[in-house]
Motif scaffolding. Structure first.
Motif, PDB file in Angstrom:
ATOM      1  N   CYS A  89       1.253  -1.444  -0.256  1.00 35.73           N
ATOM      2  CA  CYS A  89      -0.190  -0.028  -0.035  1.00 35.73           C
ATOM      3  C   CYS A  89       0.983   1.383  -0.300  1.00 35.73           C
ATOM      4  O   CYS A  89       1.761   1.227   1.199  1.00 35.73           O
ATOM      5  CB  CYS A  89      -0.729   0.128   1.313  1.00 35.73           C
ATOM      6  N   PRO A  90       0.412   1.985  -1.021  1.00 37.77           N
ATOM      7  CA  PRO A  90       1.289   2.636  -0.372  1.00 37.77           C
ATOM      8  C   PRO A  90       1.351   4.714   0.290  1.00 37.77           C
ATOM      9  O   PRO A  90       2.340   5.073   0.441  1.00 37.77           O
ATOM     10  CB  PRO A  90       1.399   4.756  -2.339  1.00 37.77           C
ATOM     11  N   SER A  91       0.175   4.479   1.177  1.00 36.23           N
ATOM     12  CA  SER A  91      -0.206   5.104   2.324  1.00 36.23           C
ATOM     13  C   SER A  91       0.121   4.503   3.560  1.00 36.23           C
ATOM     14  O   SER A  91       1.414   4.612   4.092  1.00 36.23           O
ATOM     15  CB  SER A  91      -1.619   5.273   2.548  1.00 36.23           C
ATOM     16  N   CYS A  92      -0.090   2.804   4.275  1.00 39.50           N
ATOM     17  CA  CYS A  92       0.298   2.617   4.851  1.00 39.50           C
ATOM     18  C   CYS A  92       1.812   1.515   4.798  1.00 39.50           C
ATOM     19  O   CYS A  92       2.708   1.079   5.602  1.00 39.50           O
ATOM     20  CB  CYS A  92      -0.186   1.922   5.365  1.00 39.50           C
ATOM     21  N   GLY A  93       1.836   1.262   3.710  1.00 39.87           N
ATOM     22  CA  GLY A  93       2.836   0.278   3.541  1.00 39.87           C
ATOM     23  C   GLY A  93       3.204  -0.911   3.813  1.00 39.87           C
ATOM     24  O   GLY A  93       3.890  -2.088   3.865  1.00 39.87           O
ATOM     25  N   GLU A  94       1.309  -1.812   3.953  1.00 35.54           N
ATOM     26  CA  GLU A  94       0.849  -3.310   4.510  1.00 35.54           C
ATOM     27  C   GLU A  94       1.024  -3.939   2.982  1.00 35.54           C
ATOM     28  O   GLU A  94       0.800  -3.546   2.230  1.00 35.54           O
ATOM     29  CB  GLU A  94      -0.438  -2.851   4.827  1.00 35.54           C
ATOM     30  N   PRO A  95       1.689  -5.436   3.286  1.00 39.90           N
ATOM     31  CA  PRO A  95       1.852  -6.293   1.590  1.00 39.90           C
ATOM     32  C   PRO A  95       0.426  -6.776   1.544  1.00 39.90           C
ATOM     33  O   PRO A  95      -0.128  -6.989   2.343  1.00 39.90           O
ATOM     34  CB  PRO A  95       3.164  -6.995   2.098  1.00 39.90           C
ATOM     35  N   LEU A  96       0.381  -6.684   0.101  1.00 39.18           N
ATOM     36  CA  LEU A  96      -1.115  -6.529   0.344  1.00 39.18           C
ATOM     37  C   LEU A  96      -1.482  -8.013  -1.915  1.00 39.18           C
ATOM     38  O   LEU A  96      -0.069  -7.485  -2.158  1.00 39.18           O
ATOM     39  CB  LEU A  96      -2.061  -5.851  -0.488  1.00 39.18           C
ATOM     40  N   GLN A  97      -1.962  -8.764  -1.464  1.00 34.45           N
ATOM     41  CA  GLN A  97      -2.204  -9.825  -2.647  1.00 34.45           C
ATOM     42  C   GLN A  97      -3.535  -9.533  -3.078  1.00 34.45           C
ATOM     43  O   GLN A  97      -4.571  -9.158  -2.841  1.00 34.45           O
ATOM     44  CB  GLN A  97      -1.530 -10.616  -2.658  1.00 34.45           C
TER      45      GLN A  97
END
Length: 126
Positions: A89-97
């Protein structure tokens, strides 16, 4: 300007003279057995005109199938990513799929999110 010739014969700046020249050249090449030159020129001209149009529609179709626009499940920031890759996520940096057209967190089961709260330190006097 020479006024002795009628305007129908005088084709100095019109595009008709150029078109007639190409037409006569094509007929001449076709009559002496070089029709393949004319055919290959027309095929090349058609390819130059049609390939960008086909490429544009193909690229739009591919982008519609492979781009996903959704919100981050952690911070609700809406962004776009490709369908088959993992991203952050560009805002919080959470890795997503991406699963089923939506963003899902990549965290092991049982992970608990904790928010840190800043606590002011007070010194106790003895």
């Amino acid at each position: 300007m020479n006024n002795q010739y009628p305007k129908l014969v005088w084709m100095n700046n019109s595009g008709l003279g150029c078109l007639l020249t190409f037409l006569l050249l094509g007929l001449l090449l076709g009559s002496i057995g070089l029709g393949w030159v004319v055919n290959s020129f027309l095929i090349l001209l058609g390819a130059i005109i049609l390939l960008p149009i086909i490429s544009f529609w193909g690229l739009r179709w591919w982008m519609r199938r492979n781009l996903v626009e959704d919100q981050c499940p952690v911070c609700n920031y809406e962004f776009t990513a490709f369908n088959s890759i993992e991203c952050n996520c560009p805002s919080c940096g959470e890795p997503l799929q991406i699963q089923g057209g939506h963003f899902q967190r990549i965290t092991p089961p049982g992970t608990i999110d904790v928010e840190a709260v800043e606590v002011s330190v007070k010194q106790l006097e003895d």
